[in-house]
Motif scaffolding. Structure first.
Motif, PDB file in Angstrom:
ATOM      1  N   PRO A  40      80.574  13.904 -62.171  1.00 63.41           N
ATOM      2  CA  PRO A  40      79.585  13.125 -62.929  1.00 63.41           C
ATOM      3  C   PRO A  40      79.101  11.909 -62.156  1.00 63.41           C
ATOM      4  N   GLY A  41      77.785  11.720 -62.121  1.00 63.04           N
ATOM      5  CA  GLY A  41      77.196  10.552 -61.477  1.00 63.04           C
ATOM      6  C   GLY A  41      77.089  10.640 -59.965  1.00 63.04           C
ATOM      7  N   GLN A  42      77.553  11.754 -59.365  1.00 59.74           N
ATOM      8  CA  GLN A  42      77.551  11.826 -57.905  1.00 59.74           C
ATOM      9  C   GLN A  42      76.138  11.841 -57.331  1.00 59.74           C
ATOM     10  N   ILE A  43      75.240  12.590 -57.958  1.00 65.70           N
ATOM     11  CA  ILE A  43      73.868  12.673 -57.451  1.00 65.70           C
ATOM     12  C   ILE A  43      73.197  11.300 -57.519  1.00 65.70           C
ATOM     13  N   GLU A  44      73.459  10.549 -58.592  1.00 67.86           N
ATOM     14  CA  GLU A  44      72.870   9.210 -58.708  1.00 67.86           C
ATOM     15  C   GLU A  44      73.351   8.308 -57.577  1.00 67.86           C
ATOM     16  N   VAL A  45      74.629   8.442 -57.202  1.00 61.68           N
ATOM     17  CA  VAL A  45      75.157   7.651 -56.089  1.00 61.68           C
ATOM     18  C   VAL A  45      74.486   8.069 -54.778  1.00 61.68           C
ATOM     19  N   LEU A  46      74.331   9.370 -54.582  1.00 60.65           N
ATOM     20  CA  LEU A  46      73.709   9.861 -53.353  1.00 60.65           C
ATOM     21  C   LEU A  46      72.266   9.410 -53.235  1.00 60.65           C
ATOM     22  N   LYS A  47      71.588   9.271 -54.362  1.00 60.97           N
ATOM     23  CA  LYS A  47      70.178   8.858 -54.337  1.00 60.97           C
ATOM     24  C   LYS A  47      70.004   7.448 -53.764  1.00 60.97           C
ATOM     25  N   SER A  48      71.078   6.653 -53.757  1.00 58.99           N
ATOM     26  CA  SER A  48      70.966   5.322 -53.151  1.00 58.99           C
ATOM     27  C   SER A  48      70.791   5.403 -51.637  1.00 58.99           C
ATOM     28  N   PHE A  49      71.064   6.583 -51.054  1.00 51.25           N
ATOM     29  CA  PHE A  49      70.867   6.793 -49.621  1.00 51.25           C
ATOM     30  C   PHE A  49      69.632   7.654 -49.347  1.00 51.25           C
ATOM     31  N   GLN A  50      68.769   7.829 -50.362  1.00 50.44           N
ATOM     32  CA  GLN A  50      67.657   8.769 -50.235  1.00 50.44           C
ATOM     33  C   GLN A  50      66.634   8.331 -49.200  1.00 50.44           C
ATOM     34  N   GLU A  51      66.212   9.300 -48.389  1.00 52.94           N
ATOM     35  CA  GLU A  51      65.203   9.090 -47.354  1.00 52.94           C
ATOM     36  C   GLU A  51      63.910   9.806 -47.754  1.00 52.94           C
ATOM     37  N   GLY A  64      62.174  17.360 -39.391  1.00 53.36           N
ATOM     38  CA  GLY A  64      61.628  16.070 -39.768  1.00 53.36           C
ATOM     39  C   GLY A  64      61.419  15.181 -38.562  1.00 53.36           C
ATOM     40  N   ARG A  65      60.554  14.206 -38.710  1.00 56.18           N
ATOM     41  CA  ARG A  65      60.317  13.266 -37.617  1.00 56.18           C
ATOM     42  C   ARG A  65      61.527  12.367 -37.379  1.00 56.18           C
ATOM     43  N   GLU A  66      62.321  12.136 -38.441  1.00 56.65           N
ATOM     44  CA  GLU A  66      63.458  11.246 -38.321  1.00 56.65           C
ATOM     45  C   GLU A  66      64.554  11.872 -37.475  1.00 56.65           C
ATOM     46  N   THR A  67      65.189  11.054 -36.650  1.00 60.72           N
ATOM     47  CA  THR A  67      66.364  11.464 -35.885  1.00 60.72           C
ATOM     48  C   THR A  67      67.505  10.550 -36.289  1.00 60.72           C
ATOM     49  N   PHE A  68      68.589  11.134 -36.786  1.00 62.34           N
ATOM     50  CA  PHE A  68      69.708  10.356 -37.297  1.00 62.34           C
ATOM     51  C   PHE A  68      70.870  10.405 -36.314  1.00 62.34           C
ATOM     52  N   SER A  69      71.345   9.246 -35.925  1.00 61.77           N
ATOM     53  CA  SER A  69      72.521   9.169 -35.053  1.00 61.77           C
ATOM     54  C   SER A  69      73.571   8.215 -35.607  1.00 61.77           C
ATOM     55  N   SER A  70      73.390   7.796 -36.863  1.00 63.26           N
ATOM     56  CA  SER A  70      74.374   6.949 -37.533  1.00 63.26           C
ATOM     57  C   SER A  70      74.017   6.876 -39.007  1.00 63.26           C
ATOM     58  N   GLY A  71      74.952   6.368 -39.818  1.00 64.62           N
ATOM     59  CA  GLY A  71      74.679   6.081 -41.221  1.00 64.62           C
ATOM     60  C   GLY A  71      74.743   7.281 -42.143  1.00 64.62           C
ATOM     61  N   ARG A  72      74.388   7.016 -43.413  1.00 64.04           N
ATOM     62  CA  ARG A  72      74.360   8.036 -44.467  1.00 64.04           C
ATOM     63  C   ARG A  72      72.905   8.252 -44.883  1.00 64.04           C
ATOM     64  N   HIS A  73      72.528   9.518 -45.086  1.00 62.57           N
ATOM     65  CA  HIS A  73      71.136   9.858 -45.394  1.00 62.57           C
ATOM     66  C   HIS A  73      71.122  11.017 -46.391  1.00 62.57           C
ATOM     67  N   TYR A  74      70.174  10.948 -47.334  1.00 65.12           N
ATOM     68  CA  TYR A  74      70.083  11.970 -48.386  1.00 65.12           C
ATOM     69  C   TYR A  74      68.616  12.299 -48.614  1.00 65.12           C
ATOM     70  N   TRP A  75      68.307  13.590 -48.785  1.00 70.74           N
ATOM     71  CA  TRP A  75      66.949  13.998 -49.124  1.00 70.74           C
ATOM     72  C   TRP A  75      67.016  15.243 -50.012  1.00 70.74           C
ATOM     73  N   GLU A  76      65.908  15.500 -50.677  1.00 75.87           N
ATOM     74  CA  GLU A  76      65.839  16.605 -51.629  1.00 75.87           C
ATOM     75  C   GLU A  76      64.736  17.575 -51.241  1.00 75.87           C
ATOM     76  N   VAL A  77      64.958  18.845 -51.595  1.00 73.20           N
ATOM     77  CA  VAL A  77      64.016  19.915 -51.261  1.00 73.20           C
ATOM     78  C   VAL A  77      63.779  20.764 -52.501  1.00 73.20           C
ATOM     79  N   GLY A  78      62.512  20.935 -52.865  1.00 74.60           N
ATOM     80  CA  GLY A  78      62.162  21.831 -53.956  1.00 74.60           C
ATOM     81  C   GLY A  78      61.798  23.196 -53.409  1.00 74.60           C
ATOM     82  N   MET A  79      62.092  24.260 -54.180  1.00 72.63           N
ATOM     83  CA  MET A  79      61.832  25.618 -53.702  1.00 72.63           C
ATOM     84  C   MET A  79      61.248  26.482 -54.807  1.00 72.63           C
TER      85      MET A  79
END
Length: 443
Positions: free
Chosen positions: A251-262, A308-323
């Motif tokens: 419970p509440g995990q997705i809401e926490v992850l959204k704080s790292f949303q890109e 994606g254009r973004e290149t991640f080499s550190s930190g926490r990152h979250y994104w969503e995909v609709g299908m």
């Protein structure tokens, strides 16, 4: 007198009344007042040009008391020089403790404007109708508020921790019950098969034993054996599904992850030549099938993929995909190293720089062919979340329809920068939506 008052007094004594700064090369007039040498010189220079400004040759009025003082009588004040230097270096006195307008100590706190003020400000029209308290009292009230907020935070987190613990126990109990239920059904099926196998084995032994009898005796016993064979009903056990019904849902995990949303932005220059990207806000295609696109080194040519254009080499990152996919869709999404092969067909597995989940012909949803335990879903999700924790070496996937966890890749560390990765299958396999961009394969 407290240290702050002492510091203030020192500051007043060491301040020139002309420049309102600490004395620099202070001198004393014959009337006993002190000024910076340069300040008094400039003041008397200005007085020369005024009509009636000079009362007697070589004498000028003191800026403090207006008494005439001969310019030649200016005497250096070495004691004041030392005091000014002490005031500059005094650790207990800072300019922020003084009112910027009245140069008075900030002893009061205006609760309406939430700012510290001095006693002169208190009498000003601006603050007169406001509620004002001593600054020490305001500090104490603030400390009490902090203490209460700290207590509330601890209480609320304790509640959440208790709820999470209860939910954890509920899910573990449900998983245990499912394990026992499936285990019991499998053991029952095994026992049934074992009993039927024993009966068939006994019948086979009797047939082999009759084989040694005379032909007449065999014919006489055959009727009995055939009746026993016909009465022996072979029952096949019901199929026992091994797909787990109990899902991992915190419970509440997705809401926490959204704080790292890109806000992931697709890079059109990397897209497969016939993978179309449509930007809904701009109402235009970002890519078109061009023959010249085949020459780009950044472009995927083996599969209908893009990153994606973004290149991640550190930190926490979250994104969503609709299908919006068809039943026979072939797709994959997750992350990949920024230097993966884009021209060769290679398995999309961590060994080749891909950490993805895939859907194969609408039936299986699996991390990769080399993964020990493929993740199988009853139906493909319509909305997925991807969470990358670079330092932890983890990539996790979530079904946003019910908030359930699908799969997590975990390793010691990533060997290089990562990019969001998206891949569709053949034409008419459906669409993906990343932020405001829809992508599909041109048919």
């Amino acid at each position: 007198m407290d240290a702050l008052e002492l510091a203030r007094k020192l500051q007043e004594e060491a301040t020139c009344s002309i420049c309102l700064d600490y004395f620099t090369d202070p001198v004393m007039t014959s009337c006993g007042h002190n000024f910076c040498r340069e300040c008094i010189r400039l003041t008397w220079e200005k007085a020369k040009g005024r009509k009636g400004g000079r009362k007697r040759k070589g004498s000028f009025p003191c800026p403090e008391c207006r008494e005439l003082s001969p310019q030649r009588n200016l005497r250096p004040n070495r004691l004041l020089t030392k005091m000014a230097e002490m005031a500059r270096q005094h650790p207990d006195f800072q300019s922020r403790d003084l009112c910027a307008v009245h140069q008075e100590l900030l002893k009061l706190f205006c609760e309406d404007d939430q700012i510290p003020i001095c006693v002169v400000c208190r009498e000003a029209r601006e603050h007169r109708p406001h509620r004002v308290v001593p600054i020490e009292e305001a500090v104490q009230e603030y400390k009490e508020k902090v203490k209460e907020q700290r207590r509330r935070i601890m209480v609320e987190f304790e509640k959440v921790s208790l709820l999470l613990l209860e939910e954890e126990q509920r899910l573990l109990q449900a998983l245990k019950a499912e394990d026992e239920e499936v285990g019991a059904r499998l053991r029952e099926s095994s026992a049934t098969l074992e009993r039927q196998g024993h009966s068939l084995e006994m019948l086979l032994l009797q047939l082999e034993d009759r084989n040694e009898h005379s032909p007449l005796q065999m014919l006489q016993d055959m009727k009995e054996l055939l009746n026993r064979k016909n009465s022996l009903s072979v029952q096949y056990p019901e199929v026992t599904p091994t797909v787990l019904r109990t899902v991992c849902r915190v419970p509440g995990q997705i809401e926490v992850l959204k704080s790292f949303q890109e806000d992931v932005v697709l890079d059109p220059t990397t897209a497969y030549p016939y993978l179309l990207l449509y930007e809904s806000r701009q109402r235009r295609y970002l890519t078109t099938p061009l023959e010249g696109a085949l020459h780009s080194k950044e472009r995927f040519l083996a599969y209908p993929c893009a990153v994606g254009r973004e290149t991640f080499s550190s930190g926490r990152h979250y994104w969503e995909v609709g299908m919006n996919l068809t039943g026979d869709a072939l797709w994959a999404l997750g992350v990949c190293r920024d230097n993966v092969s884009r021209r060769d067909r290679v398995p999309k597995c961590p060994e080749n720089g891909f950490w993805v989940v895939q859907l194969c012909k609408g039936k299986k949803y699996m991390p990769s062919a080399s993964a020990p335990t493929p993740v199988t879903l009853a139906e493909p999700p319509s909305h997925m979340g991807v969470f990358l924790d670079f330092e932890a070496g983890e990539v996790s996937f979530y079904n946003l329809k019910d908030g359930s966890h699908l799969h997590t890749y975990a390793q010691q560390q990533f060997s290089g920068p990562l990019q969001p990765f998206f891949c569709l299958g053949a034409p008419k396999s459906g669409q993906m939506v990343i932020s405001t961009v829809t992508l599909w394969v041109k048919g």
